[in-house]
Design a protein around this motif. Structure first.
Motif, PDB file in Angstrom:
ATOM      1  N   ARG A   9      -1.961  33.061  -0.510  1.00  0.00           N
ATOM      2  CA  ARG A   9      -1.201  33.691  -1.580  1.00  0.00           C
ATOM      3  C   ARG A   9      -2.142  35.005  -1.976  1.00  0.00           C
ATOM      4  N   SER A  10      -3.543  34.843  -1.783  1.00  0.00           N
ATOM      5  CA  SER A  10      -4.317  36.092  -1.967  1.00  0.00           C
ATOM      6  C   SER A  10      -4.278  37.042  -1.046  1.00  0.00           C
ATOM      7  N   ASP A  25      -4.155  28.876  -1.665  1.00  0.00           N
ATOM      8  CA  ASP A  25      -4.726  29.930  -2.543  1.00  0.00           C
ATOM      9  C   ASP A  25      -4.935  31.223  -1.659  1.00  0.00           C
ATOM     10  N   LEU A  61       6.140  31.287  -0.311  1.00  0.00           N
ATOM     11  CA  LEU A  61       5.477  32.541  -0.324  1.00  0.00           C
ATOM     12  C   LEU A  61       6.538  33.611  -0.046  1.00  0.00           C
ATOM     13  N   ASN A  73      -0.990  38.814  -1.693  1.00  0.00           N
ATOM     14  CA  ASN A  73      -1.056  39.643  -2.828  1.00  0.00           C
ATOM     15  C   ASN A  73      -2.062  40.940  -2.642  1.00  0.00           C
TER      16      ASN A  73
END
Lengths: 216, 183
Positions: A42-43, A39, A12, A46
């Motif tokens: 990462r979300s 996931d 990341l 983000n």
């Protein structure tokens, strides 16, 4: 934190080489639980990175500038600025007229004061200065009368007296303090002693000189 | 940029405070957003940002030209936020945070969705312990690298890495409990 999860965080942060990245993603894809975690992380990253940024209120900078402390100026700089700094004079007609009026009054006052000074000095001369002594002589028939004395070297011409309508001849003579002898000369050749003199003294020719004392 | 900034700073040091307005204009958005993410309130963020710029101006004489002005400014702002948070009431314990957060996220089609998502995210960041919140804000809101974060926070880059990993895990957990799903 186990090795796999640490690698996920390094990924990341973009710190893995392409090979390390490929290996990790292979392992993550083969493990549903790890895949879910990856996931989610990462979300989250983000979400934070794309979160809306606030716009700064427009008065921000001007408010900071207003709140800054005044610059510290050295004593000499302040003195120099006081004397040589440029100034802007704000004025209006009323103030200007009032100022001009005040200046006229002050100037007139100063002139008057100076004239008064002259009068005072005239009346009370400083020590050593001449007094003006007025001498008069009654001779209504005379055509010419002059005042002769040791103060004008017994000249019959220098001390010409002025006749007034009442028949009195007068002359103002500036004299230093001291004792003087004098006589009147009528019509150029008749020497007459002042009948009103304070005292007399023999002149050595059978006549008496009038004596005048001018005090301090 | 660096040389121009040093020139501006030099002018400020010589008493030309107007030069400082250029620096404030340049960094106000950055500082305001950091303060907002750290404190969770616009008005407080505004005040703390103002104070940060004023403190920075006061301390310009101490600014060393071997560092970046922005790094120094970040450092001042983080310290101001810490001071503020210390004086304020204690943080809500993490396990109680999900009670504050919306229990169920609205439909993504909803026009309010983005706004509420933003509020949820801010509440989740605010629920992190102070040192975790600092690294999340500097790393992901501001996009700084660990080396610069080391200069700002005075903590080694390796320690900051571990702290960031844990902070992400914690944030993931809080957001999941708040019903913010993947994607």
């Amino acid at each position: 934190m186990d090795k796999e999860r640490q690698l996920i965080h390094e990924l990341l942060d973009g710190e893995l080489s392409p090979e390390e990245r490929r290996d990790l993603l292979d392992r993550v894809n083969s493990d549903p639980l790890l895949k879910q975690e990856f996931d989610d992380l990462r979300s989250v990253v983000n979400m934070v990175e794309t979160a809306e940024r606030l716009t700064v209120p427009p008065a921000f900078t001007s408010q900071v500038m207003r709140r800054l402390p005044a610059p510290k100026v050295s004593f000499w700089k302040r003195v120099s600025s006081f004397f040589f700094g440029q100034r802007v004079l704000r004025w209006n007609m009323v103030t200007a007229l009032a100022t001009v009026g005040l200046m006229i009054i002050i100037t007139a006052g100063l002139f008057q004061l100076r004239n008064k000074d002259t009068v005072i000095s005239y009346q009370r001369p400083a020590d050593g200065a001449a007094r003006t002594v007025a001498i008069s002589f009654y001779a209504p028939q005379a055509r010419k009368v002059s005042l002769a004395g040791d103060f004008n070297k017994w000249s019959t011409e220098k001390g010409l007296m002025k006749k007034e309508s009442s028949g009195i001849w007068t002359l103002e003579v500036p004299l230093q303090p001291g004792t003087y002898h004098y006589m009147f000369v009528v019509d150029g050749n008749v020497w007459v002693t002042d009948p009103n003199a304070e005292s007399y003294r023999d002149d050595g020719f059978g006549n008496k000189n009038s004596v005048l004392r001018v005090s301090l | 940029m660096q040389a121009e900034e040093y020139s501006l700073i030099e002018q400020c040091r010589n008493g030309n405070s107007e030069a400082y307005s250029v620096l404030v204009e340049r960094y106000q958005e950055m500082i305001y957003n950091v303060a907002y993410r750290m404190l969770g309130d616009r008005d407080t963020a505004y005040d703390i940002s103002q104070e940060s710029f004023i403190s920075a101006y006061d301390g310009l004489k101490r600014f060393r030209s071997d560092s970046k002005f922005s790094t120094w400014l970040y450092s001042i702002t983080v310290n101001k936020c810490r001071d503020y948070l210390r004086c304020r009431k204690p943080d809500v314990p993490l396990d109680e945070v999900t009670e504050i957060l919306p229990s169920k996220m609205p439909d993504p089609e909803d026009s309010l969705h983005q706004k509420q998502l933003g509020q949820t995210l801010q509440a989740a960041i605010g629920a992190l312990p102070e040192d975790y919140r600092e690294v999340i804000v500097l790393k992901h809101v501001e996009g700084l690298d660990y080396k610069e974060m080391e200069s700002i926070l005075g903590v080694s880059a390796n320690t900051l890495k571990v702290r960031t990993y844990r902070a992400r895990e914690m944030l993931r957990k809080v957001l999941l409990e708040a019903g913010v799903s993947n994607g």
